[in-house]
Write an enzyme that holds these catalytic residues in place. Structure first.
Site, PDB file in Angstrom:
ATOM      1  N   THR A 121       5.381  -7.428 -24.647  1.00 36.21           N
ATOM      2  CA  THR A 121       4.033  -7.896 -24.939  1.00 36.21           C
ATOM      3  C   THR A 121       2.991  -6.802 -24.721  1.00 36.21           C
ATOM      4  OG1 THR A 121       2.475  -9.717 -24.551  1.00 36.21           O
ATOM      5  CG2 THR A 121       3.530  -8.747 -22.617  1.00 36.21           C
TER       6      THR A 121
ATOM      7  N   GLN B   3      -0.877 -10.134 -18.602  1.00 31.96           N
ATOM      8  CA  GLN B   3       0.143  -9.767 -19.583  1.00 31.96           C
ATOM      9  C   GLN B   3       1.187  -8.834 -18.984  1.00 31.96           C
ATOM     10  OE1 GLN B   3       0.354 -11.230 -22.822  1.00 31.96           O
ATOM     11  NE2 GLN B   3      -1.021 -12.486 -21.585  1.00 31.96           N
TER      12      GLN B   3
ATOM     13  N   HIS C  31       4.647 -10.229 -17.678  1.00 33.58           N
ATOM     14  CA  HIS C  31       5.753 -10.613 -18.554  1.00 33.58           C
ATOM     15  C   HIS C  31       6.977  -9.738 -18.352  1.00 33.58           C
ATOM     16  CE1 HIS C  31       4.367 -13.741 -21.338  1.00 33.58           C
ATOM     17  NE2 HIS C  31       3.180 -13.207 -21.258  1.00 33.58           N
TER      18      HIS C  31
ATOM     19  N   GLU D   7      -0.875  -6.427 -30.203  1.00 31.64           N
ATOM     20  CA  GLU D   7      -0.434  -7.820 -30.318  1.00 31.64           C
ATOM     21  C   GLU D   7      -1.610  -8.747 -29.980  1.00 31.64           C
ATOM     22  OE1 GLU D   7       2.929 -10.792 -28.348  1.00 31.64           O
ATOM     23  OE2 GLU D   7       2.263  -9.008 -27.256  1.00 31.64           O
ATOM     24  N   HIS D   8      -2.215  -8.528 -28.822  1.00 35.79           N
ATOM     25  CA  HIS D   8      -3.393  -9.291 -28.376  1.00 35.79           C
ATOM     26  C   HIS D   8      -4.567  -8.334 -28.216  1.00 35.79           C
ATOM     27  CE1 HIS D   8       0.160 -11.341 -26.431  1.00 35.79           C
ATOM     28  NE2 HIS D   8      -0.379 -12.375 -27.065  1.00 35.79           N
TER      29      HIS D   8
ATOM     30  N   ASP E 118      -1.945 -18.040 -25.277  1.00 36.17           N
ATOM     31  CA  ASP E 118      -0.534 -18.237 -24.935  1.00 36.17           C
ATOM     32  C   ASP E 118      -0.171 -19.712 -24.848  1.00 36.17           C
ATOM     33  OD1 ASP E 118       0.114 -15.575 -24.838  1.00 36.17           O
ATOM     34  OD2 ASP E 118      -0.214 -15.366 -22.676  1.00 36.17           O
TER      35      ASP E 118
ATOM     36  N   GLU F 242      10.726  -1.110 -74.458  1.00 31.94           N
ATOM     37  CA  GLU F 242      11.619  -0.952 -73.307  1.00 31.94           C
ATOM     38  C   GLU F 242      13.082  -0.891 -73.724  1.00 31.94           C
ATOM     39  OE1 GLU F 242      10.734  -3.977 -70.404  1.00 31.94           O
ATOM     40  OE2 GLU F 242       8.855  -3.016 -69.826  1.00 31.94           O
TER      41      GLU F 242
ATOM     42  N   HIS G  38      15.309  -9.425 -75.777  1.00 34.51           N
ATOM     43  CA  HIS G  38      14.212 -10.201 -75.207  1.00 34.51           C
ATOM     44  C   HIS G  38      13.314 -10.735 -76.324  1.00 34.51           C
ATOM     45  CE1 HIS G  38      15.497  -8.353 -71.485  1.00 34.51           C
ATOM     46  NE2 HIS G  38      14.524  -8.941 -70.786  1.00 34.51           N
TER      47      HIS G  38
END
Length: 433
Positions: free
Chosen positions: A240, A262, A265, A331-332, A365, A419, A424
């Protein structure tokens, strides 16, 4: 306890700025051979491989890999009422925010009789990974399950490592699953669990999934890389991260508390303060030792804050702070400044953004309503957090009548011949023979 990096002035080139960003030394590529071996073992030996891996990595051999429905119901019944109320509130809030993420179908009329419809279809079956190592994460059950349910996923399975003490999935995780109506839960973890989701385990009645989401350690991240392409994955989540942009108006004690929150963690968690005020930096540095000393996981926090991935970063101004943050891609991201909205205008890369002194990452969270499964390691520069779109596939439905096709017939012939794919054009001409 925490290093100070002076980036006054900020490096002018993007390459130099990226080089100045502190990072945890986590490389899923280094774990890839081990993860691939564990997955291959699960493919070859199924349940027995998963049981042996549980003994090896989790220190326990589960009595049953598939958690009986009665155990899930018992976990719900035995859940602390206060925790149950908090989980119920979290479910409601995340469900409300997730519902706003579902895009409506859109019909575009290209011409008379020519319509292209954009619709969104949920994947059929998902496997959701919930970590169970240094902490227990019933909140991750909520963050994984709710957007999948809102998206319309039909079949949901959860994997979480067996706990050494009980030999099974932690009862709070089981209770969270039960509150959400999930009855397919497996006591398995790590790369083996990812492999089991991707390839299935017939003897367990575990069918392969279409998508795998949820955070985990480096081996889980490496395993996701190994199965990507066979199944969809959300991201290779790592340790984290929190980055706080703050100026002289910020309260040092609050900033320090958020960095510690944080850092608890994981020893590899990243905690950064980016500020244009050297006085605030000094006050935060002074506040940290006492906070770390009295927090429950003080050793873990001390290691995380003292690691190369954590820092107090000094910059010239808030514009430079935003540039640094965008290069870091946190992340945060917390913005604790006199005018957070003004700083927000310069931010383009972050998993989730928290504005003002009363919006800490801890809120996100658990009970903000936002999702906490977010990109790490700078991946927010090119990817997003878990949301309903993770489980949805955009599909285009095309409907032309004969007259509408006739109006583009010559253009199709011209392009198909250009092409060197004349069949087609022939397929269109056949409708007017």
């Amino acid at each position: 306890m925490i290093q100070t990096i002076d980036l006054r002035p900020l490096p002018a080139s993007r390459a130099a700025l990226l080089a100045a960003v502190p990072r945890a030394h986590v490389d899923p590529a280094s774990a890839l051979p081990i993860a691939e071996g564990l997955i291959s073992d699960v493919i070859a030996r199924g349940e027995e491989a998963l049981l042996e891996q549980a003994e090896r990595f989790d220190g326990v051999r589960p009595a049953s890999l598939r958690v009986p429905s009665a155990d899930i119901a018992a976990a719900v019944d035995g859940l602390d009422p206060v925790v149950r109320a908090a989980l119920t509130e979290a479910i409601a809030r995340v469900r409300a925010a997730s519902a706003a993420q579902v895009p409506p179908p859109a019909e575009t009329r290209i011409d008379d009789g020519a319509v292209v419809v954009q619709r969104w279809q949920a994947v059929d079956r998902v496997g959701l990974y919930v970590p169970g190592g240094k902490a227990v994460y019933p909140s991750s059950v909520v963050m994984n399950v709710v957007p999948a349910q809102v998206a319309g996923v039909r079949s949901i399975a959860i994997a979480s490592p067996a706990q050494r003490e009980s030999g099974g999935v932690h009862p709070t995780i089981l209770a969270a699953a039960g509150l959400l109506g999930i009855d397919e839960v497996y006591a398995m973890g790590g790369a083996g669990a990812v492999g089991a989701f991707a390839y299935g385990v017939p003897s367990l009645g575990l069918d392969p999934v279409d998508a795998i989401t949820g955070p985990g350690n480096v081996f889980v991240a490496a395993a996701k890389r190994a199965v990507a392409g066979r199944v969809a994955i959300d991201a290779e989540a790592g340790p984290t991260e929190i980055l706080v942009i703050a100026d002289a108006t910020a309260e040092a004690d609050l900033v320090a508390a958020d960095l510690v929150s944080q850092a608890e963690h994981d020893e590899l968690a990243s905690a950064l303060l980016v500020t244009d005020d050297a006085g605030l930096a000094e006050r935060v540095i002074a506040a940290l030792p006492a906070l770390v000393e009295r927090t429950h996981h003080s050793d873990r926090v001390r290691t995380a804050l003292g690691g190369p991935q954590s820092a107090i970063v000094l910059v010239d101004d808030l514009e430079a702070a935003a540039r640094f943050s965008n290069a870091y891609g946190p992340e945060h991201l917390e913005i604790q400044t006199a005018d957070p909205e003004a700083v927000l205008e310069s931010i383009d890369s972050a998993g989730a953004i928290f504005l003002g002194p009363h919006t800490p990452v801890s809120l996100g969270d658990y009970l903000a309503g936002s999702n906490h499964v977010l990109p790490t390691g700078g991946q927010s520069r090119f990817s997003s957090g878990l949301n309903t779109a993770t489980f949805l596939r955009p599909q285009q439905v095309v409907r032309y009548d004969r007259d509408a096709l006739a109006r583009v017939r010559d253009g199709i012939r011209a392009l198909s011949d250009a092409e060197d794919l004349p069949a087609h054009g022939d397929a269109v001409d056949a409708r007017f023979a």
